[in-house]
Design a protein around this motif. Structure first.
Motif, PDB file in Angstrom:
ATOM      1  N   THR A   1       0.845  -1.192   0.000  1.00 12.80           N
ATOM      2  CA  THR A   1       0.000   0.000   0.000  1.00 12.80           C
ATOM      3  C   THR A   1       0.881   1.243   0.000  1.00 12.80           C
ATOM      4  OG1 THR A   1      -0.142   0.119   2.407  1.00 12.80           O
ATOM      5  CG2 THR A   1      -1.887  -1.104   1.275  1.00 12.80           C
ATOM      6  N   ILE A   2       0.345   2.317  -0.540  1.00 10.91           N
ATOM      7  CA  ILE A   2       0.965   3.632  -0.482  1.00 10.91           C
ATOM      8  C   ILE A   2      -0.118   4.581   0.005  1.00 10.91           C
ATOM      9  CG2 ILE A   2       2.030   5.508  -1.792  1.00 10.91           C
ATOM     10  CD1 ILE A   2       3.081   3.391  -3.769  1.00 10.91           C
ATOM     11  N   GLU A   3       0.158   5.249   1.117  1.00  6.77           N
ATOM     12  CA  GLU A   3      -0.824   6.156   1.728  1.00  6.77           C
ATOM     13  C   GLU A   3      -2.151   5.452   2.011  1.00  6.77           C
ATOM     14  OE1 GLU A   3      -0.310   9.651   2.567  1.00  6.77           O
ATOM     15  OE2 GLU A   3       1.725   8.900   2.333  1.00  6.77           O
ATOM     16  N   GLY A   4      -2.105   4.157   2.274  1.00  8.44           N
ATOM     17  CA  GLY A   4      -3.299   3.390   2.612  1.00  8.44           C
ATOM     18  C   GLY A   4      -4.060   2.836   1.415  1.00  8.44           C
TER      19      GLY A   4
ATOM     20  N   THR B   1       7.195   1.214 -13.425  1.00 11.26           N
ATOM     21  CA  THR B   1       5.873   1.776 -13.158  1.00 11.26           C
ATOM     22  C   THR B   1       5.384   1.369 -11.772  1.00 11.26           C
ATOM     23  OG1 THR B   1       5.308   1.688 -15.509  1.00 11.26           O
ATOM     24  CG2 THR B   1       3.483   1.912 -13.974  1.00 11.26           C
ATOM     25  N   THR B   2       4.888   2.361 -11.043  1.00 14.23           N
ATOM     26  CA  THR B   2       4.230   2.131  -9.760  1.00 14.23           C
ATOM     27  C   THR B   2       2.851   2.777  -9.850  1.00 14.23           C
ATOM     28  OG1 THR B   2       6.358   2.220  -8.624  1.00 14.23           O
ATOM     29  CG2 THR B   2       4.397   2.470  -7.256  1.00 14.23           C
ATOM     30  N   ALA B   3       1.827   2.066  -9.361  1.00 16.56           N
ATOM     31  CA  ALA B   3       0.463   2.578  -9.456  1.00 16.56           C
ATOM     32  C   ALA B   3      -0.321   2.209  -8.204  1.00 16.56           C
ATOM     33  CB  ALA B   3      -0.232   2.004 -10.690  1.00 16.56           C
ATOM     34  N   ILE B   4      -1.317   3.038  -7.895  1.00 19.83           N
ATOM     35  CA  ILE B   4      -2.233   2.748  -6.791  1.00 19.83           C
ATOM     36  C   ILE B   4      -3.661   2.900  -7.298  1.00 19.83           C
ATOM     37  CG2 ILE B   4      -0.601   3.517  -5.028  1.00 19.83           C
ATOM     38  CD1 ILE B   4      -2.337   6.057  -4.688  1.00 19.83           C
ATOM     39  N   LEU B   5      -4.596   2.328  -6.541  1.00 13.63           N
ATOM     40  CA  LEU B   5      -6.016   2.459  -6.858  1.00 13.63           C
ATOM     41  C   LEU B   5      -6.681   3.227  -5.730  1.00 13.63           C
ATOM     42  CD1 LEU B   5      -8.220   1.721  -8.914  1.00 13.63           C
ATOM     43  CD2 LEU B   5      -8.719  -0.269  -7.489  1.00 13.63           C
ATOM     44  N   VAL B   6      -7.242   4.374  -6.070  1.00 12.32           N
ATOM     45  CA  VAL B   6      -7.882   5.256  -5.102  1.00 12.32           C
ATOM     46  C   VAL B   6      -9.393   5.095  -5.213  1.00 12.32           C
ATOM     47  CG1 VAL B   6      -8.210   7.673  -4.428  1.00 12.32           C
ATOM     48  CG2 VAL B   6      -5.962   6.888  -5.213  1.00 12.32           C
ATOM     49  N   ALA B   7     -10.034   4.828  -4.090  1.00 10.62           N
ATOM     50  CA  ALA B   7     -11.500   4.720  -4.012  1.00 10.62           C
ATOM     51  C   ALA B   7     -12.055   3.668  -4.973  1.00 10.62           C
ATOM     52  CB  ALA B   7     -12.150   6.082  -4.257  1.00 10.62           C
ATOM     53  N   ASN B   8     -11.297   2.601  -5.203  1.00 10.00           N
ATOM     54  CA  ASN B   8     -11.708   1.526  -6.114  1.00 10.00           C
ATOM     55  C   ASN B   8     -12.084   2.032  -7.492  1.00 10.00           C
ATOM     56  OD1 ASN B   8     -11.348  -0.671  -4.381  1.00 10.00           O
ATOM     57  ND2 ASN B   8     -13.287  -0.217  -3.372  1.00 10.00           N
TER      58      ASN B   8
END
Length: 168
Positions: A114-117, A127-134
């Motif tokens: 996780t990054i920032e939750g 490449t690094t990616a996150i999913l915000v709010a699904n």
């Protein structure tokens, strides 16, 4: 009588009858009975339309510490910016609304990082990616060997992720 015309008439009559019969057969709209099942569509319906790309710009990091953020592309559901340092492009920053592509969010379900939750994934070596709010995929892609995984994570943290999570 002209018997040469009978085959042509017979063929025309057979074609007309087959069209008539197939049109009258139709399909039933009655619900399934007993042990019949309803097949589900191949792709789930999406209740929300993707947001405009321009609405993402305010969530991007600001230019700072020798880095310059330059917006390069906006379209429905997507915005992208170059991250330049000393006039050289070192990374690409993007936000993508996955409302019309829910399968893009599936890779985050099994993520242990996780990054920032928010669930995070590393794609390839740059490449690094996150999913915000699904719904919103925030991605940083290295364009320079000097811009590594730690830099990508730092720049993901510079996005206004809490603000983005409230975007409807």
């Amino acid at each position: 009588m002209n018997f040469k015309r009978y085959p042509k008439i017979l063929i025309a009559f057979a074609l007309a009858m087959s069209l008539f019969v197939s049109a009258c057969a139709g399909t039933t709209s009655a619900p399934p009975q007993g042990n019949q099942s309803v097949s589900s569509p191949a792709k789930p319906a999406v209740a929300q339309k993707p947001v405009s790309g321009g609405s993402f710009n305010k969530f991007f990091p600001k230019s700072q510490d020798g880095y310059n953020v330059v917006f390069t592309q906006e379209k429905t559901g997507f915005a992208e910016a170059k991250l330049n340092e000393g006039g050289q492009n070192v990374a690409m920053l993007s936000i993508n609304d996955v409302a019309n592509n829910p399968s893009a969010a599936t890779k985050y379900k099994s993520s242990s990082q996780t990054i920032e939750g928010f669930p995070a994934v590393t794609q390839g070596t740059n490449t690094t990616a996150i999913l915000v709010a699904n719904r919103y995929q925030v991605k940083v892609q290295s364009r320079s060997a000097s811009f590594g995984a730690n830099n990508r994570e730092e720049w993901i943290e510079k996005f206004d992720l809490n603000g983005l999570s409230r975007l409807k």
